[in-house]
Design a protein around this motif. Structure first.
Motif, mmCIF file in Angstrom:
data_model
loop_
_atom_site.group_PDB
_atom_site.id
_atom_site.type_symbol
_atom_site.label_atom_id
_atom_site.label_comp_id
_atom_site.label_asym_id
_atom_site.label_seq_id
_atom_site.Cartn_x
_atom_site.Cartn_y
_atom_site.Cartn_z
ATOM 1 N N SER A 1 0.841 -1.203 0.000
ATOM 2 C CA SER A 1 0.000 0.000 0.000
ATOM 3 C C SER A 1 0.868 1.241 0.000
ATOM 4 O O SER A 1 1.960 1.254 0.583
ATOM 5 N N VAL A 2 0.355 2.291 -0.661
ATOM 6 C CA VAL A 2 1.064 3.565 -0.727
ATOM 7 C C VAL A 2 0.012 4.675 -0.740
ATOM 8 O O VAL A 2 -1.107 4.481 -1.205
ATOM 9 N N SER A 3 0.375 5.822 -0.187
ATOM 10 C CA SER A 3 -0.519 6.984 -0.259
ATOM 11 C C SER A 3 0.286 8.189 -0.716
ATOM 12 O O SER A 3 1.498 8.244 -0.556
ATOM 13 N N ALA A 4 -0.417 9.147 -1.298
ATOM 14 C CA ALA A 4 0.221 10.336 -1.867
ATOM 15 C C ALA A 4 -0.546 11.572 -1.409
ATOM 16 O O ALA A 4 -1.701 11.475 -0.991
ATOM 17 N N PRO A 5 0.076 12.740 -1.513
ATOM 18 C CA PRO A 5 -0.603 13.967 -1.094
ATOM 19 C C PRO A 5 -1.663 14.454 -2.084
ATOM 20 O O PRO A 5 -2.415 15.366 -1.773
ATOM 21 N N ARG A 6 -1.715 13.852 -3.269
ATOM 22 C CA ARG A 6 -2.763 14.214 -4.230
ATOM 23 C C ARG A 6 -3.164 12.976 -5.012
ATOM 24 O O ARG A 6 -2.569 11.914 -4.883
ATOM 25 N N SER A 7 -4.155 13.108 -5.847
ATOM 26 C CA SER A 7 -4.733 11.980 -6.564
ATOM 27 C C SER A 7 -3.717 11.305 -7.492
ATOM 28 O O SER A 7 -2.989 11.967 -8.228
ATOM 29 N N ILE A 8 -3.709 9.989 -7.470
ATOM 30 C CA ILE A 8 -2.801 9.182 -8.290
ATOM 31 C C ILE A 8 -3.530 8.796 -9.572
ATOM 32 O O ILE A 8 -4.627 8.233 -9.528
ATOM 33 N N ALA A 9 -2.926 9.082 -10.716
ATOM 34 C CA ALA A 9 -3.522 8.720 -12.004
ATOM 35 C C ALA A 9 -3.225 7.267 -12.365
ATOM 36 O O ALA A 9 -4.066 6.575 -12.929
ATOM 37 N N ALA A 10 -2.016 6.791 -12.057
ATOM 38 C CA ALA A 10 -1.633 5.409 -12.370
ATOM 39 C C ALA A 10 -0.603 4.932 -11.352
ATOM 40 O O ALA A 10 0.177 5.722 -10.818
ATOM 41 N N LEU A 11 -0.619 3.633 -11.108
ATOM 42 C CA LEU A 11 0.321 3.027 -10.169
ATOM 43 C C LEU A 11 0.971 1.832 -10.855
ATOM 44 O O LEU A 11 0.280 0.987 -11.426
ATOM 45 N N THR A 12 2.300 1.797 -10.858
ATOM 46 C CA THR A 12 3.035 0.678 -11.441
ATOM 47 C C THR A 12 4.042 0.174 -10.424
ATOM 48 O O THR A 12 4.341 0.847 -9.440
ATOM 49 N N TYR A 13 4.590 -1.012 -10.678
ATOM 50 C CA TYR A 13 5.600 -1.582 -9.792
ATOM 51 C C TYR A 13 6.556 -2.416 -10.619
ATOM 52 O O TYR A 13 6.235 -2.843 -11.730
ATOM 53 N N GLY A 14 7.754 -2.619 -10.083
ATOM 54 C CA GLY A 14 8.745 -3.415 -10.790
ATOM 55 C C GLY A 14 9.856 -3.844 -9.856
ATOM 56 O O GLY A 14 10.035 -3.259 -8.781
ATOM 57 N N ALA A 15 10.585 -4.849 -10.268
ATOM 58 C CA ALA A 15 11.715 -5.339 -9.490
ATOM 59 C C ALA A 15 12.922 -4.447 -9.745
ATOM 60 O O ALA A 15 13.267 -4.174 -10.894
ATOM 61 N N VAL A 16 13.557 -3.988 -8.679
ATOM 62 C CA VAL A 16 14.735 -3.136 -8.801
ATOM 63 C C VAL A 16 15.938 -4.016 -9.122
ATOM 64 O O VAL A 16 16.202 -4.997 -8.430
ATOM 65 N N GLN A 17 16.652 -3.666 -10.181
ATOM 66 C CA GLN A 17 17.838 -4.416 -10.585
ATOM 67 C C GLN A 17 19.068 -3.909 -9.838
ATOM 68 O O GLN A 17 19.020 -2.871 -9.166
ATOM 69 N N ALA A 18 20.182 -4.601 -10.001
ATOM 70 C CA ALA A 18 21.427 -4.226 -9.326
ATOM 71 C C ALA A 18 21.888 -2.818 -9.697
ATOM 72 O O ALA A 18 22.468 -2.117 -8.874
ATOM 73 N N ASN A 19 21.597 -2.379 -10.930
ATOM 74 C CA ASN A 19 22.020 -1.040 -11.361
ATOM 75 C C ASN A 19 21.036 0.050 -10.933
ATOM 76 O O ASN A 19 21.207 1.211 -11.281
ATOM 77 N N GLY A 20 19.981 -0.315 -10.203
ATOM 78 C CA GLY A 20 19.017 0.660 -9.719
ATOM 79 C C GLY A 20 17.839 0.873 -10.650
ATOM 80 O O GLY A 20 16.887 1.555 -10.300
ATOM 81 N N GLY A 21 17.886 0.290 -11.838
ATOM 82 C CA GLY A 21 16.801 0.456 -12.796
ATOM 83 C C GLY A 21 15.725 -0.606 -12.627
ATOM 84 O O GLY A 21 15.842 -1.516 -11.810
ATOM 85 N N ILE A 22 14.689 -0.464 -13.417
ATOM 86 C CA ILE A 22 13.578 -1.411 -13.428
ATOM 87 C C ILE A 22 13.546 -2.072 -14.803
ATOM 88 O O ILE A 22 13.497 -1.385 -15.820
ATOM 89 N N ALA A 23 13.570 -3.408 -14.837
ATOM 90 C CA ALA A 23 13.535 -4.107 -16.123
ATOM 91 C C ALA A 23 12.145 -4.007 -16.745
ATOM 92 O O ALA A 23 11.998 -3.634 -17.901
ATOM 93 N N THR A 24 11.123 -4.322 -15.972
ATOM 94 C CA THR A 24 9.751 -4.313 -16.462
ATOM 95 C C THR A 24 8.861 -3.632 -15.442
ATOM 96 O O THR A 24 8.947 -3.935 -14.253
ATOM 97 N N ALA A 25 8.021 -2.737 -15.893
ATOM 98 C CA ALA A 25 7.040 -2.097 -15.015
ATOM 99 C C ALA A 25 5.716 -2.831 -15.195
ATOM 100 O O ALA A 25 5.241 -3.006 -16.314
ATOM 101 N N TYR A 26 5.153 -3.286 -14.090
ATOM 102 C CA TYR A 26 3.909 -4.053 -14.127
ATOM 103 C C TYR A 26 2.742 -3.183 -13.668
ATOM 104 O O TYR A 26 2.890 -2.294 -12.844
ATOM 105 N N SER A 27 1.579 -3.491 -14.207
ATOM 106 C CA SER A 27 0.316 -2.898 -13.762
ATOM 107 C C SER A 27 -0.763 -3.894 -14.161
ATOM 108 O O SER A 27 -0.472 -4.931 -14.720
ATOM 109 N N GLY A 28 -1.978 -3.595 -13.887
ATOM 110 C CA GLY A 28 -3.038 -4.507 -14.297
ATOM 111 C C GLY A 28 -3.967 -4.821 -13.152
ATOM 112 O O GLY A 28 -4.178 -4.015 -12.253
ATOM 113 N N SER A 29 -4.518 -6.045 -13.172
ATOM 114 C CA SER A 29 -5.548 -6.422 -12.206
ATOM 115 C C SER A 29 -5.037 -6.473 -10.772
ATOM 116 O O SER A 29 -5.830 -6.410 -9.838
ATOM 117 N N GLU A 30 -3.732 -6.582 -10.579
ATOM 118 C CA GLU A 30 -3.171 -6.614 -9.223
ATOM 119 C C GLU A 30 -3.122 -5.235 -8.588
ATOM 120 O O GLU A 30 -2.907 -5.094 -7.400
#
Length: 162
Positions: free
Chosen positions: A73-102
């Motif tokens: 769960s996460v909250s923000a100070p204003r309305s969120i238009a979209a929420l995504t998540y991804g696994a953080v890689q060793a270099n700090g980047g995200i390989a794939t950003a997931y969204s959907g029914s979850e």
């Protein structure tokens, strides 16, 4: 070019006096000013699409009783238009950003329900530590994110909140 100056009456004396003045330090400021140029530059700054928006709260995690489901769960100070998540890689980047029914977003709060069947878990071929970055995108396309470290065991399908 020097030949042209030599042909002018007093040119050699003028160049010599100029060099002597600069070398001795007399009138150095005015002499160097002759060599300086001035210019005016104009710069326009526009907001980048991913420029950080208002910070989101740290991600919280809640397990169900057999630890087969983890709800982030996460909250923000204003309305969120979209929420995504991804696994953080060793270099700090995200390989794939997931969204959907979850993913579920309601105003300024959002949640992500992960199970052993979730794509992010299936894509994590190793078992153990998994750092998940949750990113909130606002209506003006700015973004803010927060990370959480989960543990997962692919042999029994369990996901452990910290």
């Amino acid at each position: 070019m020097m030949r042209r100056f030599q042909g002018l009456p007093g040119a050699s004396a003028a160049i010599g006096a100029f060099v002597l003045t600069v070398l001795l330090g007399f009138g150095g400021a005015s002499a160097s000013a002759l060599w300086q140029q001035s210019a005016t530059a104009t710069m326009t700054v526009t907001a980048a699409a991913n420029w950080p928006g208002p910070a989101v709260s740290p991600v919280t995690c809640l397990n169900d009783s057999p630890q087969k489901t983890a709800t982030l769960s996460v909250s923000a100070p204003r309305s969120i238009a979209a929420l995504t998540y991804g696994a953080v890689q060793a270099n700090g980047g995200i390989a794939t950003a997931y969204s959907g029914s979850e993913v579920s977003v309601a105003g300024s709060t959002g949640s992500i329900t992960l199970t052993g069947a979730s794509q992010i878990i299936r894509d994590s071929f190793y078992q153990g530590r998994l750092t998940v970055r949750v990113t909130a995108t606002y209506s003006d396309q700015t973004q803010a994110s927060s990370d959480i470290v989960l543990w997962h065991d692919t042999s029994n399908g369990k996901i452990y909140c910290p």
